[in-house]
Design an enzyme around this catalytic site. Sequence first.
Site, mmCIF file in Angstrom:
data_model
loop_
_atom_site.group_PDB
_atom_site.id
_atom_site.type_symbol
_atom_site.label_atom_id
_atom_site.label_comp_id
_atom_site.label_asym_id
_atom_site.label_seq_id
_atom_site.Cartn_x
_atom_site.Cartn_y
_atom_site.Cartn_z
ATOM 1 N N ASN A 11 -9.635 -0.179 11.967
ATOM 2 C CA ASN A 11 -10.566 0.960 12.033
ATOM 3 C C ASN A 11 -11.812 0.594 11.243
ATOM 4 O OD1 ASN A 11 -11.916 3.366 11.922
ATOM 5 N ND2 ASN A 11 -10.372 4.453 10.713
ATOM 6 N N LYS A 13 -14.528 2.175 10.992
ATOM 7 C CA LYS A 13 -15.220 3.347 10.451
ATOM 8 C C LYS A 13 -16.742 3.245 10.716
ATOM 9 C CE LYS A 13 -11.456 4.024 7.231
ATOM 10 N NZ LYS A 13 -10.965 4.493 5.942
ATOM 11 N N HIS A 101 -8.268 11.689 11.903
ATOM 12 C CA HIS A 101 -8.330 10.876 10.682
ATOM 13 C C HIS A 101 -8.620 11.797 9.488
ATOM 14 C CE1 HIS A 101 -9.550 7.917 7.719
ATOM 15 N NE2 HIS A 101 -8.936 7.017 8.464
ATOM 16 N N GLU A 103 -10.484 11.500 7.058
ATOM 17 C CA GLU A 103 -11.915 11.645 6.753
ATOM 18 C C GLU A 103 -12.543 12.714 7.632
ATOM 19 O OE1 GLU A 103 -12.814 7.474 7.134
ATOM 20 O OE2 GLU A 103 -11.706 7.095 5.274
ATOM 21 N N GLU A 171 -1.062 8.062 7.036
ATOM 22 C CA GLU A 171 -2.055 7.583 6.073
ATOM 23 C C GLU A 171 -2.156 8.561 4.909
ATOM 24 O OE1 GLU A 171 -5.097 4.791 8.078
ATOM 25 O OE2 GLU A 171 -5.840 6.814 8.319
ATOM 26 N N GLY A 177 -8.713 3.602 1.139
ATOM 27 C CA GLY A 177 -9.914 3.061 0.506
ATOM 28 C C GLY A 177 -9.852 3.013 -1.007
ATOM 29 N N SER A 217 -5.034 1.165 2.331
ATOM 30 C CA SER A 217 -5.109 -0.036 1.492
ATOM 31 C C SER A 217 -4.152 -1.152 1.937
ATOM 32 C CB SER A 217 -4.888 0.324 0.019
ATOM 33 O OG SER A 217 -5.896 1.230 -0.422
HETATM 34 P P1 13P Z 1 -8.309 1.405 4.035
HETATM 35 O O1 13P Z 1 -7.484 0.323 4.689
HETATM 36 O O2 13P Z 1 -9.700 0.974 3.729
HETATM 37 O O3 13P Z 1 -7.588 2.004 2.877
HETATM 38 O O4 13P Z 1 -8.474 2.569 5.122
HETATM 39 C C1 13P Z 1 -7.361 3.054 5.768
HETATM 40 C C2 13P Z 1 -7.798 3.920 6.882
HETATM 41 O O5 13P Z 1 -8.316 5.000 6.670
HETATM 42 C C3 13P Z 1 -7.623 3.436 8.241
HETATM 43 O O6 13P Z 1 -7.853 4.443 9.165
#
Ligand code: 13P
Length: 255
Positions: A11, A13, A101, A103, A171, A177, A217
């Site tokens: 992803n 982003k 997601h 976010e 997640e 992140g 992560s």
């Molecule tokens: P990270 O791997 O940067 O922690 O992000 C995970 C994520 O949100 C994947 O959709």
Amino acid sequence: MSERKPLMVGNWKMNASHLEAIQMVQKLAYRLETEDYQRAEVVVAPAFTALRSVQLTIEQDHMLIGLAAQDCHWEESGAFTGEVSAPMLAKLACRYVIVGHSERRRMFGETDEIVNKKARAVLANGMSPIICVGETLEEREAGDAEQVVTSQVKAAMSRLDQPGEVVVAYEPVWAIGTGRNALPDDAGLMAEIIRDKIREAHGSDVADRVRILYGGSVNPGNIKDFMAKKHIDGALVGGASLDPDQFAAIVRYWR
Ligand code: 13P
């Protein structure tokens, strides 16, 4: 029990222009071999602006990498300025669309109901939704993680025509992140709880077929421990997927 092919999704982003995205997918393909694709399905999710370029790069170079979008609207078309519909994404040969997601739930007010509408739109257009679920740190510390996650799964998967085509990504919000991944044991347990919930609502055939990913992560150093868990069928990778070396190392975790 059906065989679930591992699924590794990068992803990206809100990163990478279409020019950078082309380079990233080329570098990734250069690092992967036939056996890698036999062992795992490899998918990248660039921003909307890069989907067409990445699609053409994949087709021209006969890459075995699949394409995903990061979101979509639930209506087919209409007066929704700035939105992108599922039929538009299907035309770009997307196999998957990430929906819900954290976010988007957190920053853009996406509710379980919206996530469910998006999942239905994705399925109706011949693609698979990657439905993201996960608890916040406060919810985990309050002992509510299981309840939060199972209710997200139930809501997102309610009244779907083809629930067996869904992918669920667990997640935990606090692991995204942050460099602080969930313990593989905890993630494995949550994946099992999710599968049990799906079995309860949709039956064994669907539960055995749905792939459950871990995200938060993930890196080349911890992927093996997640993949060792019976109910974890792959990973949704953020930060590490922006580096083709690292993402390739995640795909090739078994080596
Ligand atoms: P990270 O791997 O940067 O922690 O992000 C995970 C994520 O949100 C994947 O959709």
